[in-house]
Design a protein around this motif. Sequence first.
Motif, PDB file in Angstrom:
ATOM      1  N   GLY A 145       0.748  -1.266   0.011  1.00 15.84           N
ATOM      2  CA  GLY A 145      -0.073  -0.206   0.154  1.00 15.84           C
ATOM      3  C   GLY A 145       0.825   1.301  -0.102  1.00 15.84           C
ATOM      4  N   PRO A 146       0.253   2.456  -0.211  1.00 12.42           N
ATOM      5  CA  PRO A 146       0.939   3.663  -0.214  1.00 12.42           C
ATOM      6  C   PRO A 146       1.373   3.850   1.137  1.00 12.42           C
ATOM      7  N   ARG A 147       1.065   3.736   2.245  1.00 11.92           N
ATOM      8  CA  ARG A 147       1.480   4.189   3.506  1.00 11.92           C
ATOM      9  C   ARG A 147       2.922   3.487   3.454  1.00 11.92           C
ATOM     10  N   ALA A 148       3.127   2.153   3.322  1.00 17.84           N
ATOM     11  CA  ALA A 148       4.294   1.937   3.383  1.00 17.84           C
ATOM     12  C   ALA A 148       5.360   2.330   2.494  1.00 17.84           C
ATOM     13  N   ALA A 149       4.938   2.546   1.244  1.00 21.81           N
ATOM     14  CA  ALA A 149       6.049   3.551   0.359  1.00 21.81           C
ATOM     15  C   ALA A 149       6.188   4.668   0.954  1.00 21.81           C
ATOM     16  N   ALA A 150       5.331   5.383   1.423  1.00 20.43           N
ATOM     17  CA  ALA A 150       5.655   6.636   2.337  1.00 20.43           C
ATOM     18  C   ALA A 150       6.749   6.626   3.303  1.00 20.43           C
ATOM     19  N   GLU A 151       6.426   5.404   4.174  1.00 17.65           N
ATOM     20  CA  GLU A 151       7.255   5.472   5.230  1.00 17.65           C
ATOM     21  C   GLU A 151       8.705   4.971   4.911  1.00 17.65           C
ATOM     22  N   GLU A 152       8.561   4.207   3.689  1.00 22.14           N
ATOM     23  CA  GLU A 152      10.299   4.137   3.136  1.00 22.14           C
ATOM     24  C   GLU A 152      10.792   5.093   2.524  1.00 22.14           C
ATOM     25  N   ALA A 153      10.194   6.001   2.059  1.00 29.80           N
ATOM     26  CA  ALA A 153      10.519   7.234   1.507  1.00 29.80           C
ATOM     27  C   ALA A 153      10.886   8.299   2.710  1.00 29.80           C
ATOM     28  N   GLY A 154      10.344   8.083   3.887  1.00 29.58           N
ATOM     29  CA  GLY A 154      10.936   8.740   4.940  1.00 29.58           C
ATOM     30  C   GLY A 154      10.107   9.496   5.777  1.00 29.58           C
ATOM     31  N   VAL A 155       8.539   9.549   5.452  1.00 30.56           N
ATOM     32  CA  VAL A 155       7.660  10.015   5.912  1.00 30.56           C
ATOM     33  C   VAL A 155       7.203   9.259   7.419  1.00 30.56           C
ATOM     34  N   ASP A 156       7.127  10.240   8.265  1.00 26.78           N
ATOM     35  CA  ASP A 156       6.757   9.933   9.731  1.00 26.78           C
ATOM     36  C   ASP A 156       5.433  10.123  10.050  1.00 26.78           C
ATOM     37  N   PHE A 157       4.545   9.096  10.301  1.00 27.27           N
ATOM     38  CA  PHE A 157       3.281   9.253  10.510  1.00 27.27           C
ATOM     39  C   PHE A 157       3.089   9.162  11.948  1.00 27.27           C
ATOM     40  N   GLY A 158       4.036   8.778  12.792  1.00 28.38           N
ATOM     41  CA  GLY A 158       3.688   8.708  14.148  1.00 28.38           C
ATOM     42  C   GLY A 158       2.856   7.661  14.680  1.00 28.38           C
ATOM     43  N   TYR A 159       2.403   7.544  15.977  1.00 32.14           N
ATOM     44  CA  TYR A 159       1.622   6.375  16.315  1.00 32.14           C
ATOM     45  C   TYR A 159       0.276   6.722  16.437  1.00 32.14           C
ATOM     46  N   ARG A 160      -0.696   5.850  16.655  1.00 34.93           N
ATOM     47  CA  ARG A 160      -2.164   6.225  16.815  1.00 34.93           C
ATOM     48  C   ARG A 160      -2.400   6.855  17.852  1.00 34.93           C
ATOM     49  N   GLY A 161      -3.079   8.139  17.786  1.00 35.93           N
ATOM     50  CA  GLY A 161      -3.571   8.759  18.968  1.00 35.93           C
ATOM     51  C   GLY A 161      -2.490   9.882  19.190  1.00 35.93           C
ATOM     52  N   GLN A 162      -1.410   9.948  18.693  1.00 33.09           N
ATOM     53  CA  GLN A 162      -0.432  11.025  18.845  1.00 33.09           C
ATOM     54  C   GLN A 162      -0.982  12.211  18.739  1.00 33.09           C
ATOM     55  N   GLN A 163      -1.643  12.603  17.210  1.00 35.82           N
ATOM     56  CA  GLN A 163      -2.396  13.973  16.905  1.00 35.82           C
ATOM     57  C   GLN A 163      -3.211  14.376  18.157  1.00 35.82           C
ATOM     58  N   LEU A 164      -3.924  13.464  18.710  1.00 34.33           N
ATOM     59  CA  LEU A 164      -4.988  13.572  19.773  1.00 34.33           C
ATOM     60  C   LEU A 164      -4.274  13.928  21.207  1.00 34.33           C
ATOM     61  N   GLY A 165      -2.999  13.856  21.278  1.00 32.03           N
ATOM     62  CA  GLY A 165      -2.367  13.670  22.819  1.00 32.03           C
ATOM     63  C   GLY A 165      -2.579  12.647  23.424  1.00 32.03           C
ATOM     64  N   LEU A 166      -3.159  11.486  22.885  1.00 28.34           N
ATOM     65  CA  LEU A 166      -2.959  10.439  23.705  1.00 28.34           C
ATOM     66  C   LEU A 166      -1.605   9.450  23.933  1.00 28.34           C
ATOM     67  N   PRO A 167      -1.474   8.880  24.968  1.00 22.92           N
ATOM     68  CA  PRO A 167      -0.398   8.036  25.095  1.00 22.92           C
ATOM     69  C   PRO A 167      -0.273   6.878  23.970  1.00 22.92           C
ATOM     70  N   GLU A 168       0.891   6.447  23.639  1.00 22.89           N
ATOM     71  CA  GLU A 168       1.100   5.346  22.660  1.00 22.89           C
ATOM     72  C   GLU A 168       0.618   3.972  23.317  1.00 22.89           C
ATOM     73  N   GLU A 169       0.867   3.564  24.315  1.00 24.89           N
ATOM     74  CA  GLU A 169       0.577   2.355  24.895  1.00 24.89           C
ATOM     75  C   GLU A 169      -0.196   2.489  26.469  1.00 24.89           C
ATOM     76  N   GLY A 170      -0.975   1.420  26.880  1.00 22.60           N
ATOM     77  CA  GLY A 170      -1.355   1.429  28.149  1.00 22.60           C
ATOM     78  C   GLY A 170      -2.885   2.079  28.171  1.00 22.60           C
ATOM     79  N   PRO A 171      -2.992   2.640  29.575  1.00 16.62           N
ATOM     80  CA  PRO A 171      -4.537   3.250  29.683  1.00 16.62           C
ATOM     81  C   PRO A 171      -4.461   4.433  29.018  1.00 16.62           C
ATOM     82  N   GLY A 172      -5.503   4.713  28.376  1.00 17.35           N
ATOM     83  CA  GLY A 172      -5.701   6.248  27.693  1.00 17.35           C
ATOM     84  C   GLY A 172      -5.313   6.194  26.208  1.00 17.35           C
TER      85      GLY A 172
END
Length: 155
Positions: free
Chosen positions: A13-40
């Motif tokens: 898919g295009p996301r994997a290609a973008a990541e190979e090209a150096g695009v950083d999407f961050g983790y799920r919830g990062q834009q919402l200010g949520l932690p990467e793992e655990g509660p919340g």
Amino acid sequence: MDKRQAIGSWLSGPRAAAEEAGVDFGYRGQQLGLPEEGPGSIARPGRRMGGIAVDWGLCMVIAYGLFAGGDQQAMGNWALGIFFVMSVLTVGTVGCTPGKALFRLRVISESGGRLAPGWVLLRSVLLCLVIPALIWDRDGRGLHDRLSRSVQVRV
């Protein structure tokens, strides 16, 4: 760079290609200010699907036992109505349905507090339409969550 590599293969898919090209999407919830793992943190798809499967099964049992009288079509229709009412009442009061509670999930507003009644109603209507719940954003939120300004998090 080869155009095929920039577009991505049909497998990756295009996301994997973008990541190979150096695009950083961050983790799920990062834009919402949520932690990467655990509660919340953002609830993973497996837990969310497990919670909705439990809720739907519960609604089917209630519909079969109390309303349907053995009619399969009526049972499905009653189950959808029961699912809607259960979703509005439980998410609107305690923030989770029985299935979400079993899988340790909660529905909150994007700002982190309780979801307002109007947003709970909109979210429940969209969830019953099914299609909005199948369209996800990069944080893994369904369109029903995004339009109702809600997010499902781990407890």
